[in-house]
Design an enzyme around this catalytic site. Structure first.
Site, PDB file in Angstrom:
ATOM      1  N   TRP A  88     -12.796  -1.688  -4.728  1.00 33.53           N
ATOM      2  CA  TRP A  88     -12.946  -1.065  -6.040  1.00 33.53           C
ATOM      3  C   TRP A  88     -13.594  -2.076  -6.995  1.00 33.53           C
ATOM      4  O   TRP A  88     -13.186  -3.230  -7.038  1.00 33.53           O
ATOM      5  CB  TRP A  88     -11.586  -0.627  -6.576  1.00 33.53           C
ATOM      6  CG  TRP A  88     -11.676   0.223  -7.798  1.00 33.53           C
ATOM      7  CD1 TRP A  88     -11.605  -0.187  -9.093  1.00 33.53           C
ATOM      8  CD2 TRP A  88     -11.863   1.642  -7.831  1.00 33.53           C
ATOM      9  NE1 TRP A  88     -11.739   0.881  -9.941  1.00 33.53           N
ATOM     10  CE2 TRP A  88     -11.905   2.024  -9.200  1.00 33.53           C
ATOM     11  CE3 TRP A  88     -12.009   2.626  -6.850  1.00 33.53           C
ATOM     12  CZ2 TRP A  88     -12.073   3.347  -9.597  1.00 33.53           C
ATOM     13  CZ3 TRP A  88     -12.181   3.939  -7.248  1.00 33.53           C
ATOM     14  CH2 TRP A  88     -12.208   4.293  -8.607  1.00 33.53           C
TER      15      TRP A  88
ATOM     16  N   HIS B 154      -4.831  -3.247  -2.812  1.00 31.81           N
ATOM     17  CA  HIS B 154      -5.465  -1.928  -2.737  1.00 31.81           C
ATOM     18  C   HIS B 154      -6.772  -1.985  -1.943  1.00 31.81           C
ATOM     19  O   HIS B 154      -7.675  -1.175  -2.152  1.00 31.81           O
ATOM     20  CB  HIS B 154      -5.700  -1.393  -4.148  1.00 31.81           C
ATOM     21  CG  HIS B 154      -4.447  -1.281  -4.949  1.00 31.81           C
ATOM     22  ND1 HIS B 154      -3.586  -0.209  -4.864  1.00 31.81           N
ATOM     23  CD2 HIS B 154      -3.872  -2.141  -5.835  1.00 31.81           C
ATOM     24  CE1 HIS B 154      -2.551  -0.400  -5.657  1.00 31.81           C
ATOM     25  NE2 HIS B 154      -2.695  -1.578  -6.265  1.00 31.81           N
TER      26      HIS B 154
ATOM     27  N   HIS C 237      -4.692   1.947   2.116  1.00 30.10           N
ATOM     28  CA  HIS C 237      -3.519   1.399   1.422  1.00 30.10           C
ATOM     29  C   HIS C 237      -2.701   2.502   0.776  1.00 30.10           C
ATOM     30  O   HIS C 237      -3.166   3.644   0.653  1.00 30.10           O
ATOM     31  CB  HIS C 237      -3.968   0.403   0.345  1.00 30.10           C
ATOM     32  CG  HIS C 237      -4.773   1.026  -0.749  1.00 30.10           C
ATOM     33  ND1 HIS C 237      -6.127   1.270  -0.654  1.00 30.10           N
ATOM     34  CD2 HIS C 237      -4.407   1.494  -1.978  1.00 30.10           C
ATOM     35  CE1 HIS C 237      -6.565   1.837  -1.758  1.00 30.10           C
ATOM     36  NE2 HIS C 237      -5.532   1.996  -2.579  1.00 30.10           N
TER      37      HIS C 237
ATOM     38  N   ASP D  68      -0.266   3.430  -2.740  1.00 29.52           N
ATOM     39  CA  ASP D  68       0.043   3.066  -4.119  1.00 29.52           C
ATOM     40  C   ASP D  68       1.539   3.202  -4.377  1.00 29.52           C
ATOM     41  O   ASP D  68       2.185   4.130  -3.878  1.00 29.52           O
ATOM     42  CB  ASP D  68      -0.691   3.978  -5.107  1.00 29.52           C
ATOM     43  CG  ASP D  68      -2.179   3.704  -5.179  1.00 29.52           C
ATOM     44  OD1 ASP D  68      -2.634   2.685  -4.626  1.00 29.52           O
ATOM     45  OD2 ASP D  68      -2.888   4.526  -5.793  1.00 29.52           O
TER      46      ASP D  68
ATOM     47  N   HIS E 213       2.078   0.766  -9.912  1.00 30.77           N
ATOM     48  CA  HIS E 213       0.624   0.588 -10.004  1.00 30.77           C
ATOM     49  C   HIS E 213       0.103   1.095 -11.351  1.00 30.77           C
ATOM     50  O   HIS E 213      -0.793   0.492 -11.945  1.00 30.77           O
ATOM     51  CB  HIS E 213      -0.047   1.326  -8.843  1.00 30.77           C
ATOM     52  CG  HIS E 213      -1.525   1.161  -8.756  1.00 30.77           C
ATOM     53  ND1 HIS E 213      -2.182   0.003  -9.136  1.00 30.77           N
ATOM     54  CD2 HIS E 213      -2.498   2.010  -8.324  1.00 30.77           C
ATOM     55  CE1 HIS E 213      -3.483   0.146  -8.931  1.00 30.77           C
ATOM     56  NE2 HIS E 213      -3.702   1.346  -8.453  1.00 30.77           N
TER      57      HIS E 213
ATOM     58  N   HIS F 224      -3.107   9.971 -11.172  1.00 33.42           N
ATOM     59  CA  HIS F 224      -2.161   8.952 -10.716  1.00 33.42           C
ATOM     60  C   HIS F 224      -0.834   9.047 -11.459  1.00 33.42           C
ATOM     61  O   HIS F 224       0.240   8.969 -10.849  1.00 33.42           O
ATOM     62  CB  HIS F 224      -2.748   7.548 -10.914  1.00 33.42           C
ATOM     63  CG  HIS F 224      -3.545   7.044  -9.758  1.00 33.42           C
ATOM     64  ND1 HIS F 224      -4.903   7.135  -9.705  1.00 33.42           N
ATOM     65  CD2 HIS F 224      -3.160   6.446  -8.599  1.00 33.42           C
ATOM     66  CE1 HIS F 224      -5.334   6.600  -8.568  1.00 33.42           C
ATOM     67  NE2 HIS F 224      -4.305   6.173  -7.876  1.00 33.42           N
TER      68      HIS F 224
ATOM     69  N   GLU G 208      -4.612   6.111   0.208  1.00 32.31           N
ATOM     70  CA  GLU G 208      -6.046   6.088  -0.107  1.00 32.31           C
ATOM     71  C   GLU G 208      -6.815   5.286   0.939  1.00 32.31           C
ATOM     72  O   GLU G 208      -6.259   4.424   1.612  1.00 32.31           O
ATOM     73  CB  GLU G 208      -6.267   5.486  -1.498  1.00 32.31           C
ATOM     74  CG  GLU G 208      -5.595   6.286  -2.598  1.00 32.31           C
ATOM     75  CD  GLU G 208      -5.603   5.604  -3.960  1.00 32.31           C
ATOM     76  OE1 GLU G 208      -5.688   6.313  -4.973  1.00 32.31           O
ATOM     77  OE2 GLU G 208      -5.485   4.360  -3.989  1.00 32.31           O
TER      78      GLU G 208
END
Length: 213
Positions: free
Chosen positions: A20, A50, A54, A56, A60, A166, A178
């Site tokens: 990311w 992440h 992974h 969450d 987070h 989220h 994800e």
């Protein structure tokens, strides 16, 4: 458990794996080498929790919430629906989910979208991935889902500002998976095993995720 086939839907961790934007870059190096006189080869890894495939944790996005080590194990293992969906808009909305022929009750769902093809060329980060918008998240909450997975690095669209999806899911203790690689997976019902590293109080963790038939 007896399975006819196991599928590894985790992305391999390797140097150059895209992350990311803004997250720490993945670094893997050998700290000790037999070839240089050490008694064993020992590697060192530095990365965001992440990175790649992974999970969450609530903390987070929710300050003071629980970490990855407190996720309920019963949510991480069990029957899951893999659904192929290509929404008419940019992201998965409640109206898209209403059109699916889903069972009346289901606890875990994984979405296979056009994102899966992005893993064929991982030389750059894709910002045009399919995500789940807040109306889709609310629909899934109303149907009692406790785990949701998707085939790119976030369940939230790239250009969002409030991270509503989220917040909705994590505040309701829904597990988010994800970065799944679903290229070889056909839609249908599987047994899911999604076990993150047990990192105390962490906001996420890499995971080896398997689907079994």
């Amino acid at each position: 458990m007896n399975f006819n086939k196991l599928y590894d839907v985790s992305v391999p961790i390797h140097p150059g794996l895209k992350v990311w934007p803004g997250d720490p870059l993945l670094e893997i190096e050998q700290a000790d080498k037999i070839s240089e006189g050490a008694t064993a080869n020992v590697s060192r890894i530095k990365m965001s929790v992440h990175t790649g495939t992974h999970l969450d944790a609530p903390v987070h996005f929710i300050e003071g919430a629980t970490g990855i080590d407190t996720l309920p194990l019963e949510a991480l293992v069990g029957t899951v629906l893999v659904v192929e969906i290509n929404p008419s808009g940019a992201h998965i909305e409640a109206t898209d989910l209403e059109k699916l022929d889903l069972p009346d009750t289901f606890e875990r769902i994984i979405f296979k979208t056009r994102n899966s093809e992005f893993w064929n060329d991982n030389t750059y980060f894709r910002r045009d991935f399919v995500a789940i918008n807040p109306s889709g998240a609310e629909w899934l909450l109303q149907h009692g889902v406790k785990l949701i997975g998707i085939d790119y690095l976030s369940i939230e669209r790239f250009d969002c500002e409030d991270y509503r999806t989220h917040h909705l899911l994590l505040s309701n203790r829904v597990v988010i998976v994800e970065g799944l690689d679903l290229r070889a997976i056909e839609p249908g019902e599987y047994t899911l095993m999604a076990l993150p590293l047990k990192i105390e109080n962490a906001d996420g963790a890499p995971a080896r995720v398997l689907l079994a038939k």
